[in-house]
Design a protein around this motif. Structure first.
Motif, PDB file in Angstrom:
ATOM      1  N   VAL A 170     -11.524  28.568   7.607  1.00 27.49           N
ATOM      2  CA  VAL A 170     -12.213  28.020   6.448  1.00 27.49           C
ATOM      3  C   VAL A 170     -12.289  29.073   5.348  1.00 27.49           C
ATOM      4  CG1 VAL A 170     -13.524  26.369   7.830  1.00 27.49           C
ATOM      5  CG2 VAL A 170     -14.469  28.652   7.416  1.00 27.49           C
ATOM      6  N   LEU A 171     -12.786  28.659   4.204  1.00 29.22           N
ATOM      7  CA  LEU A 171     -12.879  29.534   3.040  1.00 29.22           C
ATOM      8  C   LEU A 171     -14.331  29.646   2.608  1.00 29.22           C
ATOM      9  CD1 LEU A 171      -9.850  28.000   1.141  1.00 29.22           C
ATOM     10  CD2 LEU A 171      -9.865  30.198   2.348  1.00 29.22           C
ATOM     11  N   ALA A 172     -14.739  30.853   2.244  1.00 25.73           N
ATOM     12  CA  ALA A 172     -16.156  31.106   1.957  1.00 25.73           C
ATOM     13  C   ALA A 172     -16.583  30.634   0.575  1.00 25.73           C
ATOM     14  CB  ALA A 172     -16.447  32.594   2.105  1.00 25.73           C
ATOM     15  N   ASN A 173     -15.644  30.481  -0.334  1.00 26.11           N
ATOM     16  CA  ASN A 173     -16.008  30.215  -1.729  1.00 26.11           C
ATOM     17  C   ASN A 173     -15.632  28.813  -2.193  1.00 26.11           C
ATOM     18  OD1 ASN A 173     -13.295  30.712  -1.540  1.00 26.11           O
ATOM     19  ND2 ASN A 173     -13.122  31.755  -3.507  1.00 26.11           N
ATOM     20  N   VAL A 174     -15.630  27.852  -1.276  1.00 23.83           N
ATOM     21  CA  VAL A 174     -15.275  26.478  -1.639  1.00 23.83           C
ATOM     22  C   VAL A 174     -16.463  25.554  -1.418  1.00 23.83           C
ATOM     23  CG1 VAL A 174     -12.852  26.857  -1.046  1.00 23.83           C
ATOM     24  CG2 VAL A 174     -14.400  25.893   0.658  1.00 23.83           C
ATOM     25  N   ARG A 175     -16.364  24.367  -1.980  1.00 26.73           N
ATOM     26  CA  ARG A 175     -17.413  23.374  -1.798  1.00 26.73           C
ATOM     27  C   ARG A 175     -16.791  22.048  -1.384  1.00 26.73           C
ATOM     28  NH1 ARG A 175     -17.634  19.793  -6.060  1.00 26.73           N
ATOM     29  NH2 ARG A 175     -16.384  20.358  -7.893  1.00 26.73           N
ATOM     30  N   LEU A 176     -17.608  21.212  -0.787  1.00 30.17           N
ATOM     31  CA  LEU A 176     -17.205  19.855  -0.455  1.00 30.17           C
ATOM     32  C   LEU A 176     -17.207  19.026  -1.738  1.00 30.17           C
ATOM     33  CD1 LEU A 176     -16.675  17.955   2.068  1.00 30.17           C
ATOM     34  CD2 LEU A 176     -19.089  17.313   1.840  1.00 30.17           C
ATOM     35  N   ARG A 177     -16.113  18.302  -1.986  1.00 30.04           N
ATOM     36  CA  ARG A 177     -15.983  17.501  -3.188  1.00 30.04           C
ATOM     37  C   ARG A 177     -15.911  16.019  -2.835  1.00 30.04           C
ATOM     38  NH1 ARG A 177     -11.231  19.854  -3.169  1.00 30.04           N
ATOM     39  NH2 ARG A 177     -10.236  18.204  -4.366  1.00 30.04           N
ATOM     40  N   LYS A 178     -16.593  15.201  -3.609  1.00 32.08           N
ATOM     41  CA  LYS A 178     -16.535  13.754  -3.429  1.00 32.08           C
ATOM     42  C   LYS A 178     -15.476  13.197  -4.365  1.00 32.08           C
ATOM     43  CE  LYS A 178     -19.544   9.674  -3.311  1.00 32.08           C
ATOM     44  NZ  LYS A 178     -20.956   9.219  -3.419  1.00 32.08           N
TER      45      LYS A 178
END
Length: 301
Positions: A16-24
């Protein structure tokens, strides 16, 4: 920013990546399913089963109806020629969308009786089509048409397109659901989702040896879902198995050890790898579709 992960095994940090977010990506649906990525068109197709639509999400962010009146289409995949293969609850069939847009029925019956309601589907490198046939689409008029099952078992099938032969490869499931081959195609993972209607059925992914490329042996438990049940599953380039669950997506290593979870605010039904560079997990989740970048991808054949 709240981390969208639950790390259970430190190896999950590498995926996984530490600087990402879940996007809708899309919302307002009834029950989303069947995500399939088309690299050539840079788009995701997904089903909204009760609404009888297949939608298309483009990398630019637009969402439109790819197919209206989809006959309660559920699972989708592509064949070796890039054509859409779909499982339809309404017609209780597996169909192929040709390049000119016409639709060819590939399977709708077995041993003289109608199929239950084909659910999820994968295509093997030899072109054969493998699909599950639980009864979800005939249990009510919400995701299909209520009917009495004509099949004695809820089978997993293999369709040999060269001969037109449809074979049951296992009938050991209460409700077989998602399925995925290992990267070398020596294993087939199959989700058991029977706990949706019977709590005594374990929420497990089973794995089988693929023998001679066309039959299954030595079925055994691979992994247990500890929140909800397994539905759609995918295998990444490292051989890890990613499964939908009630709290998001669970990632297991090749031995079935839970490495971690992607946390999603809705129950996830299915997932696929895609996006512009192939390193996004695209998730159908109840009324919405979500995406997140990861440090993995599917194996490109």
């Amino acid at each position: 920013m709240t981390e969208p992960y639950q790390v259970i095994d430190r190896r999950f940090r590498d995926l996984v990546l530490a600087n990402v977010r879940l996007r809708k990506l899309s919302g307002g649906h009834l029950w989303t399913e069947g995500p399939v990525w088309f690299p050539a068109h840079q788009c995701l197709l997904f089903s909204d089963i009760p609404n009888q639509k297949i939608y298309r999400w483009m990398c630019g962010g637009s969402v439109n109806v790819f197919r209206d009146h989809s006959d309660f289409a559920n699972g989708n995949t592509t064949d070796l020629n890039g054509r859409l293969i779909s499982c339809r609850h309404g017609t209780r069939s597996v169909v192929r969308t040709e390049h000119n847009g016409s639709i060819t029925t590939l399977a709708d019956g077995f041993e003289g009786h109608r199929l239950n309601s084909p659910n999820d589907v994968v295509v093997k490198s030899d072109g054969s089509i493998w699909f599950t046939d639980p009864t979800y689409g005939i249990l009510s008029n919400y995701e299909g048409y209520k009917a009495v099952p004509e099949q004695k078992y809820n089978n997993v099938f293999r369709l040999d397109l060269a001969t037109g032969t449809l074979t049951s490869v296992t009938s050991e499931f209460r409700q077989p659901n998602g399925l995925a081959f290992s990267n070398d195609e020596k294993l087939l993972y199959i989700a058991e989702s029977g706990s949706s209607h019977d709590s005594s059925i374990p929420a497990v992914i089973r794995v089988y040896d693929v023998v001679d490329g066309n039959r299954l042996e030595n079925g055994r438990e691979f992994a247990v879902i500890d929140n909800g049940l397994p539905d759609g599953i995918r295998v990444d380039c490292h051989g890890n198995v990613w499964s939908s669950a009630a709290d998001g997506v669970h990632c297991f290593d090749r031995a079935g050890t839970l490495l971690g979870k992607i946390l999603v605010p809705e129950t996830v039904s299915n997932l696929t790898f895609g996006g512009a560079r192939g390193n996004e997990i695209l998730m159908t989740a109840t009324t919405s579709v979500y995406a997140i970048h990861v440090n993995s991808e599917a194996l490109v054949r």
